[in-house]
Design a protein around this motif. Structure first.
Motif, PDB file in Angstrom:
ATOM      1  N   THR A   1      17.626  31.212 -22.946  1.00 36.08           N
ATOM      2  CA  THR A   1      16.922  29.933 -23.051  1.00 36.08           C
ATOM      3  C   THR A   1      17.329  29.010 -21.907  1.00 36.08           C
ATOM      4  N   ILE A   2      16.392  28.163 -21.482  1.00 36.44           N
ATOM      5  CA  ILE A   2      16.671  27.112 -20.515  1.00 36.44           C
ATOM      6  C   ILE A   2      16.033  25.832 -21.042  1.00 36.44           C
ATOM      7  N   ALA A   3      16.309  24.720 -20.379  1.00 36.98           N
ATOM      8  CA  ALA A   3      15.747  23.441 -20.836  1.00 36.98           C
ATOM      9  C   ALA A   3      15.204  22.653 -19.656  1.00 36.98           C
ATOM     10  N   LEU A   4      14.058  22.012 -19.866  1.00 37.55           N
ATOM     11  CA  LEU A   4      13.521  21.049 -18.918  1.00 37.55           C
ATOM     12  C   LEU A   4      13.686  19.675 -19.542  1.00 37.55           C
ATOM     13  N   VAL A   5      14.415  18.810 -18.854  1.00 38.46           N
ATOM     14  CA  VAL A   5      14.709  17.473 -19.359  1.00 38.46           C
ATOM     15  C   VAL A   5      14.135  16.447 -18.385  1.00 38.46           C
TER      16      VAL A   5
ATOM     17  N   VAL B   1      22.122  26.759 -23.948  1.00 33.40           N
ATOM     18  CA  VAL B   1      21.069  27.058 -22.991  1.00 33.40           C
ATOM     19  C   VAL B   1      21.717  27.515 -21.685  1.00 33.40           C
ATOM     20  N   ASP B   2      21.029  28.395 -20.977  1.00 35.52           N
ATOM     21  CA  ASP B   2      21.613  29.006 -19.785  1.00 35.52           C
ATOM     22  C   ASP B   2      21.552  28.116 -18.557  1.00 35.52           C
ATOM     23  N   GLY B   3      20.687  27.116 -18.552  1.00 39.51           N
ATOM     24  CA  GLY B   3      20.573  26.236 -17.396  1.00 39.51           C
ATOM     25  C   GLY B   3      19.561  25.141 -17.643  1.00 39.51           C
ATOM     26  N   PHE B   4      19.489  24.195 -16.700  1.00 40.28           N
ATOM     27  CA  PHE B   4      18.641  23.015 -16.859  1.00 40.28           C
ATOM     28  C   PHE B   4      17.748  22.801 -15.644  1.00 40.28           C
ATOM     29  N   VAL B   5      16.495  22.414 -15.918  1.00 37.77           N
ATOM     30  CA  VAL B   5      15.635  21.805 -14.918  1.00 37.77           C
ATOM     31  C   VAL B   5      15.622  20.317 -15.244  1.00 37.77           C
ATOM     32  N   TYR B   6      16.202  19.516 -14.356  1.00 40.17           N
ATOM     33  CA  TYR B   6      16.308  18.069 -14.573  1.00 40.17           C
ATOM     34  C   TYR B   6      15.202  17.421 -13.759  1.00 40.17           C
ATOM     35  N   ALA B   7      14.200  16.851 -14.448  1.00 40.06           N
ATOM     36  CA  ALA B   7      12.977  16.421 -13.779  1.00 40.06           C
ATOM     37  C   ALA B   7      12.780  14.913 -13.832  1.00 40.06           C
ATOM     38  N   SER B   8      11.972  14.433 -12.892  1.00 36.89           N
ATOM     39  CA  SER B   8      11.595  13.020 -12.854  1.00 36.89           C
ATOM     40  C   SER B   8      10.082  12.919 -12.840  1.00 36.89           C
ATOM     41  N   MET B   9       9.541  11.868 -13.446  1.00 36.73           N
ATOM     42  CA  MET B   9       8.085  11.726 -13.498  1.00 36.73           C
ATOM     43  C   MET B   9       7.510  11.279 -12.166  1.00 36.73           C
ATOM     44  N   PHE B  10       8.320  10.670 -11.282  1.00 35.07           N
ATOM     45  CA  PHE B  10       7.883  10.393  -9.921  1.00 35.07           C
ATOM     46  C   PHE B  10       9.058  10.654  -8.997  1.00 35.07           C
ATOM     47  N   THR B  11       8.750  11.020  -7.745  1.00 34.24           N
ATOM     48  CA  THR B  11       9.796  11.445  -6.815  1.00 34.24           C
ATOM     49  C   THR B  11      10.749  10.291  -6.524  1.00 34.24           C
ATOM     50  N   GLN B  12      12.025  10.535  -6.773  1.00 34.02           N
ATOM     51  CA  GLN B  12      13.019   9.485  -6.585  1.00 34.02           C
ATOM     52  C   GLN B  12      14.398  10.110  -6.381  1.00 34.02           C
ATOM     53  N   ASN B  13      15.340   9.281  -5.966  1.00 34.39           N
ATOM     54  CA  ASN B  13      16.739   9.705  -5.879  1.00 34.39           C
ATOM     55  C   ASN B  13      17.413   9.433  -7.218  1.00 34.39           C
TER      56      ASN B  13
ATOM     57  N   VAL C   1      11.772  26.823 -11.902  1.00 34.45           N
ATOM     58  CA  VAL C   1      12.260  27.855 -12.830  1.00 34.45           C
ATOM     59  C   VAL C   1      12.742  29.076 -12.064  1.00 34.45           C
ATOM     60  N   ASP C   2      12.005  29.473 -11.040  1.00 39.26           N
ATOM     61  CA  ASP C   2      12.431  30.625 -10.232  1.00 39.26           C
ATOM     62  C   ASP C   2      13.809  30.396  -9.617  1.00 39.26           C
ATOM     63  N   LEU C   3      14.031  29.200  -9.096  1.00 32.88           N
ATOM     64  CA  LEU C   3      15.326  28.884  -8.488  1.00 32.88           C
ATOM     65  C   LEU C   3      16.435  28.911  -9.527  1.00 32.88           C
ATOM     66  N   LEU C   4      16.141  28.415 -10.730  1.00 32.67           N
ATOM     67  CA  LEU C   4      17.143  28.398 -11.788  1.00 32.67           C
ATOM     68  C   LEU C   4      17.496  29.813 -12.227  1.00 32.67           C
ATOM     69  N   MET C   5      16.500  30.706 -12.260  1.00 29.14           N
ATOM     70  CA  MET C   5      16.719  32.060 -12.742  1.00 29.14           C
ATOM     71  C   MET C   5      17.209  33.008 -11.651  1.00 29.14           C
ATOM     72  N   SER C   6      17.173  32.564 -10.404  1.00 30.78           N
ATOM     73  CA  SER C   6      17.541  33.435  -9.289  1.00 30.78           C
ATOM     74  C   SER C   6      19.025  33.796  -9.316  1.00 30.78           C
TER      75      SER C   6
END
Length: 367
Positions: free
Chosen positions: A85-89, A141-153, A336-341
């Motif tokens: 399992t992984i998570a997108l937050v 969970v095996d890893g995380f995709v930490y996302a933002s709704m608009f491109t930011q630092n 996801v590909d980068l996380l699973m690589s």
């Protein structure tokens, strides 16, 4: 025999049993397939270091499917250290206009990796975020995709330090972490190129330059995305490469239709007659269309327009708007590909933004 004894039993059989039934074991799968338990285990865990015929493998998988066998996740974690399992937050999921594209692509890619992906929304609240992250970590969970709704630092939460992680639509100072972002500077260059190809040179105006108190809308939470500066920077770079520069930049404190309408109306009221407008997003372009129509100017015969985002507005406007699309699907899949690589691919991965051609650009008329 009594009516009660004649009544057909409604109790589910072992193969039909629901959540309350006993779990089908690997030993039962092996027995049904006529193989040893170890052979069944090798097949079900994908081991390829044993010489098991394709026919036997097919028989084991068929038996597992028939019996409704499901691997014991706890045992899997103990054996492999992986939960599958992984998570997108992210701060916002349901309320973000393009979230479905990013999330849909990420989910599809996770399925290709035979991985389950949890989706979590923090609502932009740090306390909520911390609770969610700890909760997901407790679920191994095996890893995380930490996302933002608009491109930011962003600042990577402390709880994610040392955990397999990919940043999606955001960047951090730690370049050891993979980051997937749209190439906004490249998009700015593409916008300028679209006008240059049609012969525009000296009366190109940019609508949507940031003011010192740029807000970007209440949904941005008082933060300024990197696209605000990067798109304009790309435009300037491409024009400079052709020994040209913008004729003017209309600053706005937001990127809404009202801002575009007021900015273009103000240009025209002061006697400025652009041959082309580069609008920082489609909503500003919508306002620009309104201001030009009110002044009796035609698009593209009198004024050409190119914009960014390729939202639904780009197709609804008449004439259709030339707009540069955000690569949502590509970004979600790559994250996801980068996380699973198995091989780390750190640093920024900027995805090209593509120009979708409409009917809002033409060759400028000589004045």
């Amino acid at each position: 025999m009594s009516a009660k004894s004649k009544r057909k039993s409604t109790r589910p059989s072992r193969g039909q049993a629901g959540a309350g039934s006993r779990r089908v074991t690997l030993a039962q799968v092996a027995e049904a397939a006529g193989v040893s338990r170890s052979a069944a285990s090798f097949v079900m865990t994908g081991r390829t270091d044993q010489r098991i015929s394709e026919e036997t493998q097919a028989r084991v998988r068929s038996a597992a499917a028939t019996l409704g066998y499901r691997p014991d996740v706890t045992s899997q974690i103990l054996r492999t250290g992986q939960s599958g399992t992984i998570a997108l937050v992210s701060e916002f999921v349901a309320s973000t206009p393009y979230a479905n594209r990013i999330i849909g692509a990420a989910l599809d890619q996770a399925r290709k990796h035979d991985t389950v992906m949890f989706i979590a929304e923090t609502l932009g609240e740090k306390d909520t975020e911390e609770r969610l992250l700890h909760n997901l970590l407790d679920r191994r969970v095996d890893g995380f995709v930490y996302a933002s709704m608009f491109t930011q630092n962003v600042t990577i939460p402390d709880v994610l330090r040392g955990v397999p992680l990919v940043l999606l639509n955001c960047c951090a100072s730690d370049d050891r972490v993979p980051m997937v972002i749209p190439d906004e500077v490249g998009a700015g260059r593409t916008a300028a190129q679209a006008l240059l190809r049609h012969g525009h040179r000296d009366r190109i105006h940019y609508i949507g330059g940031p003011t010192s108190d740029f807000r970007g809308g209440p949904e941005w939470g008082g933060r300024v995305g990197t696209a605000v500066l990067d798109r304009l920077a790309g435009v300037k770079e491409e024009l400079a490469h052709a020994n040209l520069r913008l004729a003017g930049i209309s600053e706005t404190d937001n990127w809404e239709p009202r801002n575009g309408r007021e900015a273009v109306a103000n240009l025209l009221a002061h006697g400025t007659r652009p041959t082309a407008l580069i609008c920082a997003n489609d909503r500003l372009a919508f306002g620009a269309y309104q201001a030009l129509a009110a002044a009796g100017l035609r698009i593209p015969e009198d004024v050409s327009i190119v914009s960014f985002d390729h939202s639904d507005l780009a197709g609804w406007l008449q004439p259709s708007l030339n707009s540069i699309a955000l690569p949502h699907e590509e970004m979600g899949a790559l994250a996801v590909d980068l996380l699973m690589s198995e091989k780390p691919r750190t640093g920024k991965h900027a995805i090209r933004m593509t120009l979708h051609k409409g009917n809002s650009i033409s060759t400028p008329h000589p004045s």
